[in-house]
Design a protein around this motif. Structure first.
Motif, PDB file in Angstrom:
ATOM      1  N   ALA A  58       0.830  -1.201   0.000  1.00 31.25           N
ATOM      2  CA  ALA A  58       0.000   0.000   0.000  1.00 31.25           C
ATOM      3  C   ALA A  58       0.866   1.252   0.000  1.00 31.25           C
ATOM      4  CB  ALA A  58      -0.911   0.014   1.223  1.00 31.25           C
ATOM      5  N   LEU A 136      -2.725  -0.912  -3.013  1.00 35.78           N
ATOM      6  CA  LEU A 136      -3.750  -0.002  -2.504  1.00 35.78           C
ATOM      7  C   LEU A 136      -3.167   1.376  -2.221  1.00 35.78           C
ATOM      8  CD1 LEU A 136      -5.496  -2.472  -0.049  1.00 35.78           C
ATOM      9  CD2 LEU A 136      -6.081  -1.965  -2.430  1.00 35.78           C
ATOM     10  N   VAL A 137      -3.938   2.415  -2.542  1.00 33.37           N
ATOM     11  CA  VAL A 137      -3.521   3.795  -2.305  1.00 33.37           C
ATOM     12  C   VAL A 137      -4.543   4.449  -1.380  1.00 33.37           C
ATOM     13  CG1 VAL A 137      -3.025   6.039  -3.357  1.00 33.37           C
ATOM     14  CG2 VAL A 137      -2.425   3.929  -4.583  1.00 33.37           C
ATOM     15  N   LEU A 144      -9.434   4.938   1.263  1.00 36.06           N
ATOM     16  CA  LEU A 144      -8.972   4.232   0.071  1.00 36.06           C
ATOM     17  C   LEU A 144      -9.309   5.033  -1.182  1.00 36.06           C
ATOM     18  CD1 LEU A 144      -7.789   1.624  -1.217  1.00 36.06           C
ATOM     19  CD2 LEU A 144     -10.136   0.754  -1.278  1.00 36.06           C
ATOM     20  N   ARG A 146      -9.776   4.275  -4.621  1.00 36.96           N
ATOM     21  CA  ARG A 146      -9.960   3.160  -5.562  1.00 36.96           C
ATOM     22  C   ARG A 146      -9.455   3.481  -6.956  1.00 36.96           C
ATOM     23  NH1 ARG A 146     -13.023  -1.173  -4.369  1.00 36.96           N
ATOM     24  NH2 ARG A 146     -14.029  -1.181  -2.347  1.00 36.96           N
ATOM     25  N   SER A 149      -5.736   3.113  -7.007  1.00 32.85           N
ATOM     26  CA  SER A 149      -5.248   1.813  -6.555  1.00 32.85           C
ATOM     27  C   SER A 149      -5.256   0.812  -7.697  1.00 32.85           C
ATOM     28  CB  SER A 149      -6.135   1.287  -5.424  1.00 32.85           C
ATOM     29  OG  SER A 149      -6.075   2.115  -4.295  1.00 32.85           O
TER      30      SER A 149
END
Length: 157
Positions: A58, A136-137, A144, A146, A149
């Protein structure tokens, strides 16, 4: 573990800016700190090194996403325990470029080996390697992102 013990080197991402043929993006992380601590964190209770499915990768942003000066913390965690295996600081734009390359590689490739490759070395000697499909970011508030990510289709978070 100190973040300065880690150096990160990426490869196979330049094609994302051109019309060249896609190559699987790769990230090599080298650790130069106390070897036993990293080896312990990368080893499961059975004594075997963790596998790709037992880890999560992440990026936690430390500022606004559109700012070229924004940095972030890349983390690799043990999926079973939630414990951090390692963390290191990087420029957010560089990480997001890597994720775009991984996404682009995955769109044109149907192999099951993952969309990017991770290699973790201790003092230059490879200790563990993973092929990953998820990155994941999170924004600076922990939400999150999305859209930024890398989440394979069919995966629910």
């Amino acid at each position: 573990m100190r973040r300065e013990y880690f150096t990160l080197d990426v490869s196979n991402i330049d094609w994302i800016e051109t019309d060249d043929e896609p190559h699987r993006p790769s990230v090599a992380i080298d650790f130069t700190g106390p070897e036993s601590l990293l080896r312990e964190r990368l080893t499961g209770p059975d004594g075997d090194t963790l596998e790709a499915a037992e880890t999560d990768v992440a990026l936690r942003l430390q500022g606004p996403i559109g700012d070229d000066e924004t940095t972030g913390v890349i983390s690799v965690t043990n999926r079973m325990t939630g414990d951090f295996i390692l963390e290191l600081n990087e420029t957010a734009t560089d990480v997001l470029r890597f994720i775009r390359a991984a996404r682009g590689y995955g769109k044109g490739n149907t192999d099951t080996d993952g969309e990017y490759h991770v290699s973790i070395a201790v003092d230059g000697e490879t200790f563990v390697e993973f092929d990953k499909r998820t990155f994941l970011v999170y924004d600076e508030d922990g939400d999150l992102l999305r859209h930024h990510s890398l989440i394979p289709s069919g995966v629910e978070l």
